[in-house]
Design a protein around this motif. Structure first.
Motif, PDB file in Angstrom:
ATOM      1  N   LYS A  36      -4.834   0.558  -3.717  1.00  0.00           N
ATOM      2  CA  LYS A  36      -3.374   0.539  -3.832  1.00  0.00           C
ATOM      3  C   LYS A  36      -2.725   1.775  -3.212  1.00  0.00           C
ATOM      4  O   LYS A  36      -1.540   1.771  -2.902  1.00  0.00           O
ATOM      5  CB  LYS A  36      -2.954   0.454  -5.302  1.00  0.00           C
ATOM      6  CG  LYS A  36      -3.338  -0.826  -6.005  1.00  0.00           C
ATOM      7  CD  LYS A  36      -2.835  -0.787  -7.445  1.00  0.00           C
ATOM      8  CE  LYS A  36      -3.165  -2.079  -8.182  1.00  0.00           C
ATOM      9  NZ  LYS A  36      -2.681  -2.031  -9.594  1.00  0.00           N
ATOM     10  N   ILE A  37      -3.532   2.837  -3.080  1.00  0.00           N
ATOM     11  CA  ILE A  37      -2.999   4.124  -2.613  1.00  0.00           C
ATOM     12  C   ILE A  37      -3.838   4.664  -1.462  1.00  0.00           C
ATOM     13  O   ILE A  37      -5.072   4.638  -1.513  1.00  0.00           O
ATOM     14  CB  ILE A  37      -2.991   5.167  -3.749  1.00  0.00           C
ATOM     15  CG1 ILE A  37      -1.960   4.796  -4.809  1.00  0.00           C
ATOM     16  CG2 ILE A  37      -2.709   6.572  -3.222  1.00  0.00           C
ATOM     17  CD1 ILE A  37      -1.992   5.701  -6.019  1.00  0.00           C
ATOM     18  N   ILE A  38      -3.152   5.163  -0.442  1.00  0.00           N
ATOM     19  CA  ILE A  38      -3.798   5.964   0.595  1.00  0.00           C
ATOM     20  C   ILE A  38      -3.454   7.414   0.284  1.00  0.00           C
ATOM     21  O   ILE A  38      -2.281   7.798   0.295  1.00  0.00           O
ATOM     22  CB  ILE A  38      -3.278   5.599   2.008  1.00  0.00           C
ATOM     23  CG1 ILE A  38      -3.550   4.128   2.332  1.00  0.00           C
ATOM     24  CG2 ILE A  38      -3.909   6.525   3.060  1.00  0.00           C
ATOM     25  CD1 ILE A  38      -5.003   3.747   2.411  1.00  0.00           C
ATOM     26  N   LEU A  39      -4.461   8.208  -0.035  1.00  0.00           N
ATOM     27  CA  LEU A  39      -4.246   9.629  -0.320  1.00  0.00           C
ATOM     28  C   LEU A  39      -4.518  10.410   0.961  1.00  0.00           C
ATOM     29  O   LEU A  39      -5.656  10.461   1.441  1.00  0.00           O
ATOM     30  CB  LEU A  39      -5.159  10.084  -1.454  1.00  0.00           C
ATOM     31  CG  LEU A  39      -4.920  11.443  -2.146  1.00  0.00           C
ATOM     32  CD1 LEU A  39      -5.329  12.623  -1.284  1.00  0.00           C
ATOM     33  CD2 LEU A  39      -3.479  11.600  -2.609  1.00  0.00           C
ATOM     34  N   ILE A  43      -7.965   3.986  -5.020  1.00  0.00           N
ATOM     35  CA  ILE A  43      -7.532   5.048  -4.111  1.00  0.00           C
ATOM     36  C   ILE A  43      -8.456   5.118  -2.910  1.00  0.00           C
ATOM     37  O   ILE A  43      -9.675   5.167  -3.044  1.00  0.00           O
ATOM     38  CB  ILE A  43      -7.518   6.417  -4.824  1.00  0.00           C
ATOM     39  CG1 ILE A  43      -6.541   6.395  -5.993  1.00  0.00           C
ATOM     40  CG2 ILE A  43      -7.138   7.536  -3.841  1.00  0.00           C
ATOM     41  CD1 ILE A  43      -6.574   7.655  -6.845  1.00  0.00           C
ATOM     42  N   SER A  44      -7.860   5.136  -1.727  1.00  0.00           N
ATOM     43  CA  SER A  44      -8.620   5.290  -0.487  1.00  0.00           C
ATOM     44  C   SER A  44      -8.290   6.645   0.118  1.00  0.00           C
ATOM     45  O   SER A  44      -7.118   6.988   0.288  1.00  0.00           O
ATOM     46  CB  SER A  44      -8.251   4.169   0.498  1.00  0.00           C
ATOM     47  OG  SER A  44      -8.978   4.303   1.707  1.00  0.00           O
ATOM     48  N   GLN A  45      -9.330   7.411   0.442  1.00  0.00           N
ATOM     49  CA  GLN A  45      -9.103   8.740   1.003  1.00  0.00           C
ATOM     50  C   GLN A  45     -10.316   9.200   1.800  1.00  0.00           C
ATOM     51  O   GLN A  45     -11.442   8.778   1.546  1.00  0.00           O
ATOM     52  CB  GLN A  45      -8.820   9.751  -0.111  1.00  0.00           C
ATOM     53  CG  GLN A  45      -9.988   9.937  -1.082  1.00  0.00           C
ATOM     54  CD  GLN A  45      -9.705  10.977  -2.154  1.00  0.00           C
ATOM     55  OE1 GLN A  45      -8.616  11.512  -2.267  1.00  0.00           O
ATOM     56  NE2 GLN A  45     -10.716  11.297  -2.959  1.00  0.00           N
ATOM     57  N   PHE A  46     -10.050  10.068   2.762  1.00  0.00           N
ATOM     58  CA  PHE A  46     -11.138  10.779   3.425  1.00  0.00           C
ATOM     59  C   PHE A  46     -11.555  11.946   2.524  1.00  0.00           C
ATOM     60  O   PHE A  46     -10.740  12.436   1.735  1.00  0.00           O
ATOM     61  CB  PHE A  46     -10.686  11.313   4.784  1.00  0.00           C
ATOM     62  CG  PHE A  46     -10.490  10.248   5.829  1.00  0.00           C
ATOM     63  CD1 PHE A  46     -11.565   9.480   6.261  1.00  0.00           C
ATOM     64  CD2 PHE A  46      -9.239  10.026   6.396  1.00  0.00           C
ATOM     65  CE1 PHE A  46     -11.393   8.502   7.235  1.00  0.00           C
ATOM     66  CE2 PHE A  46      -9.055   9.050   7.367  1.00  0.00           C
ATOM     67  CZ  PHE A  46     -10.138   8.280   7.786  1.00  0.00           C
ATOM     68  N   MET A  51       0.860  -1.196   0.000  1.00  0.00           N
ATOM     69  CA  MET A  51       0.000   0.000   0.000  1.00  0.00           C
ATOM     70  C   MET A  51       0.889   1.236   0.000  1.00  0.00           C
ATOM     71  O   MET A  51       1.719   1.409   0.882  1.00  0.00           O
ATOM     72  CB  MET A  51      -0.904  -0.015   1.235  1.00  0.00           C
ATOM     73  CG  MET A  51      -1.963   1.083   1.259  1.00  0.00           C
ATOM     74  SD  MET A  51      -3.294   0.834   0.080  1.00  0.00           S
ATOM     75  CE  MET A  51      -4.060  -0.633   0.743  1.00  0.00           C
ATOM     76  N   LYS A  52       0.710   2.105  -0.987  1.00  0.00           N
ATOM     77  CA  LYS A  52       1.529   3.310  -1.112  1.00  0.00           C
ATOM     78  C   LYS A  52       0.811   4.499  -0.473  1.00  0.00           C
ATOM     79  O   LYS A  52      -0.397   4.682  -0.657  1.00  0.00           O
ATOM     80  CB  LYS A  52       1.820   3.593  -2.579  1.00  0.00           C
ATOM     81  CG  LYS A  52       2.740   4.789  -2.814  1.00  0.00           C
ATOM     82  CD  LYS A  52       3.178   4.871  -4.271  1.00  0.00           C
ATOM     83  CE  LYS A  52       4.181   3.791  -4.584  1.00  0.00           C
ATOM     84  NZ  LYS A  52       4.762   3.935  -5.949  1.00  0.00           N
ATOM     85  N   ILE A  53       1.565   5.296   0.270  1.00  0.00           N
ATOM     86  CA  ILE A  53       1.010   6.507   0.893  1.00  0.00           C
ATOM     87  C   ILE A  53       1.423   7.714   0.056  1.00  0.00           C
ATOM     88  O   ILE A  53       2.603   7.913  -0.242  1.00  0.00           O
ATOM     89  CB  ILE A  53       1.511   6.666   2.331  1.00  0.00           C
ATOM     90  CG1 ILE A  53       1.038   5.491   3.198  1.00  0.00           C
ATOM     91  CG2 ILE A  53       1.030   7.996   2.932  1.00  0.00           C
ATOM     92  CD1 ILE A  53       1.644   5.458   4.586  1.00  0.00           C
ATOM     93  N   VAL A  54       0.432   8.512  -0.334  1.00  0.00           N
ATOM     94  CA  VAL A  54       0.674   9.729  -1.102  1.00  0.00           C
ATOM     95  C   VAL A  54       0.124  10.905  -0.305  1.00  0.00           C
ATOM     96  O   VAL A  54      -1.056  10.920   0.055  1.00  0.00           O
ATOM     97  CB  VAL A  54      -0.001   9.671  -2.488  1.00  0.00           C
ATOM     98  CG1 VAL A  54       0.257  10.960  -3.260  1.00  0.00           C
ATOM     99  CG2 VAL A  54       0.495   8.468  -3.282  1.00  0.00           C
TER     100      VAL A  54
END
Length: 363
Positions: free
Chosen positions: A130-133, A27-30, A1-4
């Motif tokens: 794949k990404i935590i924004l 993409i996972s984000q609040f 899991m990549k953090i951006v």
């Protein structure tokens, strides 16, 4: 899991960019700024998962009931501007506890778990993410992440347009007497040092220009996807939160209807003396040339002009004095001195500004 990590250069469309990522299956984000540094301080000694989830919910009610988010105008989403979104708080707690069960409560796991639980509670497939924004917004909040692996998205804009937007929208959003010399310097410092300070974290940094986010939208978003190894999705040309049309924040002062291929920056010349523009363009020359922003002057011929107050500064000083705000009056000289020190031709000499993200795509 990549953090951006998403950082704003000051009225440069970071919320708009995040809205274009809304609903992307990978993409996972609040839905907005999440001050993870503050959250970590509140929870780092807490070992009960239910309590951690409750702290998130209590501090970010607007993530779960968008009617509470008046500043970002998430209470007036949708085509008719009368829609909103809501997430079941108990479902979120359940998702978070299940995801974090048997995992160490370190920063990375917590950040990932908080976001994936939100995606799951929003009826998204968290297994595809794949990404935590993480929209931190301010550079100062990144320090808490120094020991983690992450990459940075830094949004920029023509500095004179960003200056115009910052000053005018600050006046509209707040009573003008609350614009302090300190607040003014904060914006000025971000124009000069924001991207440089971000690069000092020595994390891979990607620049997105607001202008191109509009006029070259597909190219920019495809470049983003290529950079982070995710698929391009047609939703990335639509400005939404939870799939509902977003019309821009309260500070915009008008309804912004998503991607605008004919986007043009607006410069309020009434905010500037002629020498103000000359100063900004002289000392931001390296930045302007790198990102192909226009020059509206021939530069500063008399260097001592930088010591004279800017037009906006004069108004702020006058307001501080006429309102008898002792704290602001005392700070006038301090922040004038700091602003003058920004005006240094060598300020960007050793800065290796990264290319705009869309240049990663080969024609």
């Amino acid at each position: 899991m990549k953090i951006v990590v998403l950082i704003a250069g000051g009225r440069t469309g970071s919320d708009f960019f995040q809205s274009l990522l809304d609903g992307h299956p990978e993409i996972s984000q609040f839905p907005g700024i999440f001050r993870f540094d503050d959250f970590w301080e509140k929870t780092k000694k807490e070992n009960k998962l239910e309590n951690i989830a409750k702290i998130l919910i209590d501090n970010y009610k607007h993530f779960f009931d968008s009617k509470k988010n008046l500043i970002e105008r998430h209470h007036m989403l949708g085509k008719d501007k009368n829609d909103f979104f809501s997430i079941d708080e108990n479902l979120y707690k359940k998702c978070f506890i299940n995801l974090m069960k048997n995992k160490d409560l370190n920063k990375k796991n917590l950040l990932i778990g908080l976001n994936l639980a939100y995606s799951q509670a929003s009826n998204e497939d968290h297994n595809k993410k794949k990404i935590i924004l993480l929209h931190l917004h301010r550079i100062s909040r990144m320090k808490i992440l120094e020991d983690l692996e992450f990459e940075i998205i830094y949004t920029i804009r023509d500095p004179l347009a960003a200056y115009t937007s910052a000053i005018n929208h600050w006046y509209k959003f707040r009573n003008e007497k609350h614009i302090s010399p300190r607040a003014y310097f904060f914006h000025m410092d971000r124009f000069f040092n924001g991207l440089k300070d971000s690069l000092n974290f020595q994390k891979k940094t990607h620049v997105i220009q607001l202008e191109k986010l509009h006029t070259e939208n597909v190219r920019v978003m495809k470049a983003f996807c290529t950079t982070f190894d995710i698929s391009y999705n047609e939703t990335m040309s639509k400005s939404t939160y939870h799939g509902k049309v977003w019309w821009g924040d309260k500070l915009s002062g008008k309804d912004l209807n998503g991607v605008n291929p004919n986007f043009q920056n607006k410069i309020d010349e009434s905010l500037f003396f002629k020498k103000d523009i000359e100063c900004l363009e002289t000392y931001l020359k390296t930045f302007l040339l790198k990102y192909n922003y226009p020059f509206r002057s021939k530069g500063l011929k008399l260097f001592f002009m930088k010591y004279l107050p800017f037009k906006a500064e004069l108004k702020i000083w006058r307001n501080a004095i006429t309102s008898f705000n002792i704290k602001d009056i005392i700070s006038i000289l301090i922040y004038w001195y700091k602003r003058v020190n920004l005006m240094n031709k060598k300020i960007h000499d050793k800065v290796n500004f990264p290319n705009s993200i869309e240049k990663k795509i080969i024609n």
